[in-house]
Design a protein around this motif. Sequence first.
Motif, mmCIF file in Angstrom:
data_model
loop_
_atom_site.group_PDB
_atom_site.id
_atom_site.type_symbol
_atom_site.label_atom_id
_atom_site.label_comp_id
_atom_site.label_asym_id
_atom_site.label_seq_id
_atom_site.Cartn_x
_atom_site.Cartn_y
_atom_site.Cartn_z
ATOM 1 N N ASP A 98 0.925 -1.039 0.082
ATOM 2 C CA ASP A 98 0.093 0.148 -0.102
ATOM 3 C C ASP A 98 0.912 1.145 -0.020
ATOM 4 N N VAL A 99 2.126 1.028 -0.172
ATOM 5 C CA VAL A 99 3.034 2.469 -0.040
ATOM 6 C C VAL A 99 2.824 3.086 -1.261
ATOM 7 N N LYS A 100 2.618 4.327 -0.882
ATOM 8 C CA LYS A 100 2.394 5.573 -2.093
ATOM 9 C C LYS A 100 3.640 5.926 -2.347
ATOM 10 N N ILE A 101 3.699 5.954 -3.762
ATOM 11 C CA ILE A 101 5.148 6.531 -4.337
ATOM 12 C C ILE A 101 5.249 7.889 -4.661
ATOM 13 N N VAL A 102 5.914 8.652 -4.056
ATOM 14 C CA VAL A 102 5.737 9.887 -4.255
ATOM 15 C C VAL A 102 6.875 10.510 -5.251
ATOM 16 N N GLY A 103 6.516 11.277 -6.457
ATOM 17 C CA GLY A 103 7.433 11.631 -7.413
ATOM 18 C C GLY A 103 6.995 12.644 -8.255
ATOM 19 N N ASN A 104 7.945 12.927 -9.291
ATOM 20 C CA ASN A 104 7.336 14.206 -10.278
ATOM 21 C C ASN A 104 6.719 13.315 -11.450
ATOM 22 N N SER A 105 6.356 13.726 -12.572
ATOM 23 C CA SER A 105 5.676 13.271 -13.718
ATOM 24 C C SER A 105 6.823 12.348 -14.257
ATOM 25 N N LYS A 106 8.141 12.822 -14.239
ATOM 26 C CA LYS A 106 8.997 12.184 -15.012
ATOM 27 C C LYS A 106 9.509 11.030 -14.175
ATOM 28 N N VAL A 124 4.002 14.894 -7.422
ATOM 29 C CA VAL A 124 4.192 16.450 -6.711
ATOM 30 C C VAL A 124 4.614 17.192 -7.793
ATOM 31 N N LYS A 125 4.413 18.469 -7.764
ATOM 32 C CA LYS A 125 4.946 19.527 -8.549
ATOM 33 C C LYS A 125 6.092 20.827 -7.746
ATOM 34 N N GLU A 126 6.800 21.449 -8.451
ATOM 35 C CA GLU A 126 7.482 22.426 -7.582
ATOM 36 C C GLU A 126 6.967 23.092 -6.671
ATOM 37 N N GLY A 127 7.502 22.976 -5.450
ATOM 38 C CA GLY A 127 7.106 23.752 -4.417
ATOM 39 C C GLY A 127 5.997 23.385 -3.405
ATOM 40 N N GLU A 128 5.330 22.005 -3.995
ATOM 41 C CA GLU A 128 4.279 21.543 -3.450
ATOM 42 C C GLU A 128 4.480 20.782 -2.168
ATOM 43 N N SER A 129 3.775 20.600 -1.064
ATOM 44 C CA SER A 129 4.035 20.010 0.155
ATOM 45 C C SER A 129 2.957 18.836 0.506
ATOM 46 N N LEU A 130 3.793 17.845 1.402
ATOM 47 C CA LEU A 130 2.855 16.777 1.488
ATOM 48 C C LEU A 130 2.751 16.879 3.249
ATOM 49 N N PRO A 131 1.804 16.940 3.700
ATOM 50 C CA PRO A 131 1.920 16.677 5.115
ATOM 51 C C PRO A 131 1.955 15.450 5.697
ATOM 52 N N ILE A 132 2.721 15.244 6.775
ATOM 53 C CA ILE A 132 2.757 14.012 7.240
ATOM 54 C C ILE A 132 2.666 13.747 8.775
ATOM 55 N N GLY A 133 2.162 14.958 9.270
ATOM 56 C CA GLY A 133 1.793 14.808 10.720
ATOM 57 C C GLY A 133 2.586 16.109 11.174
ATOM 58 N N SER A 134 3.361 15.772 12.140
ATOM 59 C CA SER A 134 4.219 17.134 12.580
ATOM 60 C C SER A 134 5.176 17.854 11.554
#
Length: 400
Positions: A98-106, A124-134
Amino acid sequence: MYKLKEIATNVFYVGVNDRQKALFENLWPLPYGVSYNSYLIIDEKTVLVDTVDVCYSDIFLKKIADALNGRTLDYLVVNHMEPDHSGSIRLLRQQYPDVKIVGNSKTHGMLGGFHGITDGLLEVKEGESLPIGSRNLTFYMAPMVHWPEVMFTYDAKDKILFSADAFGTFGTLDGGIIDTEMNVEPFREEMIRYYSNIVGKYGSPVQKAIQKLSGLGIGTICSTHGPVWREHIKEAVSVYDRLSRYEGQDGVVVLYGSMYGNTEQMAEAIAYSLAENGIKHIVLHNASRSHASYILKDVFKYKGLIVGCPTYSGQLFPEIESALSKIEVREVKNRLFGYFGSFTWAGVAVKRLAEFAERMKWETVGIPVEQKQSLNAANYAGCLALGQAMAEKIKEQSIN
Ligand code: FEO
């Protein structure tokens, strides 16, 4: 079972050392090995940043399982898809489906091509953030440092930059992980060699990436190779900055090929003259003995380059031709260039070296020396004059 180094609270080092591979990329010698660094963040979500070479996936997965302590893995951030870092992704996915793999389109295009993975992705795109808790992880694209999909991940809470290959170096981590707990001296030359061999062609993208990072408060750099930088951040960044601007130190590489020692005598005379005229950093590379990895390292390091070889089958001596093509591919800029050569019945090498200098758009220093058969007094004097001209030019342009 594993004691894992905590880079910051709940940020663990889960990388591995490779002391078995002889050649990185099957090209570049690894006398001190290499580390494949990976980091695990334990927060409300669990996040792995990059993986390791597939040869080390077994121990890598065990370390991750230990650090997770029964939790699952929520995200894998892929900063770089070269297989020394992406090699364990398919096995990781098998372990954590179930791990989600985070990367850009390339990144995601390459995940399909290398691993057949096309689902469970988060783009994800330039400057975007992913909240992961703290923490929020913020992503900055760093294309062509040194692959097109490369990106950096920044954790503002801990002021950690996960920088992919940038600021990386050859050499294993022999106990210590963070620079504060080790002698960093052996990494100094290895960082230059790593940069010149692997990243060297991409000076301009590296400059752009360094400028992009300049506004971030960075307290720790977690690269994918070599030490975690904390005390030596400024030095690591300044090495990459200087090399990516192709700024050479005061010093000269004398690169030569020689079949029977006649051309080598010319190289010796030039080196003698460089020293007599005040150049302290002089490196002689016999192209038949020195691996191109080390020649490139010194060409990136020093401002002056003097190349000479015999004519061989109507062309450049093959080992010189090979070394020059590697320099040319890396588009090394702003070198002071001198050249010399020899022949027995038909001189070609010196002409080819002149053409090389023209293609590189380098400033040519001194008068080239062309020797027929063995060294005579006139050519010996010519070699001394060439060394002197280079020494004077280096001193004139010195900023060190
Ligand atoms: Fe360490 Fe470009 O891979």
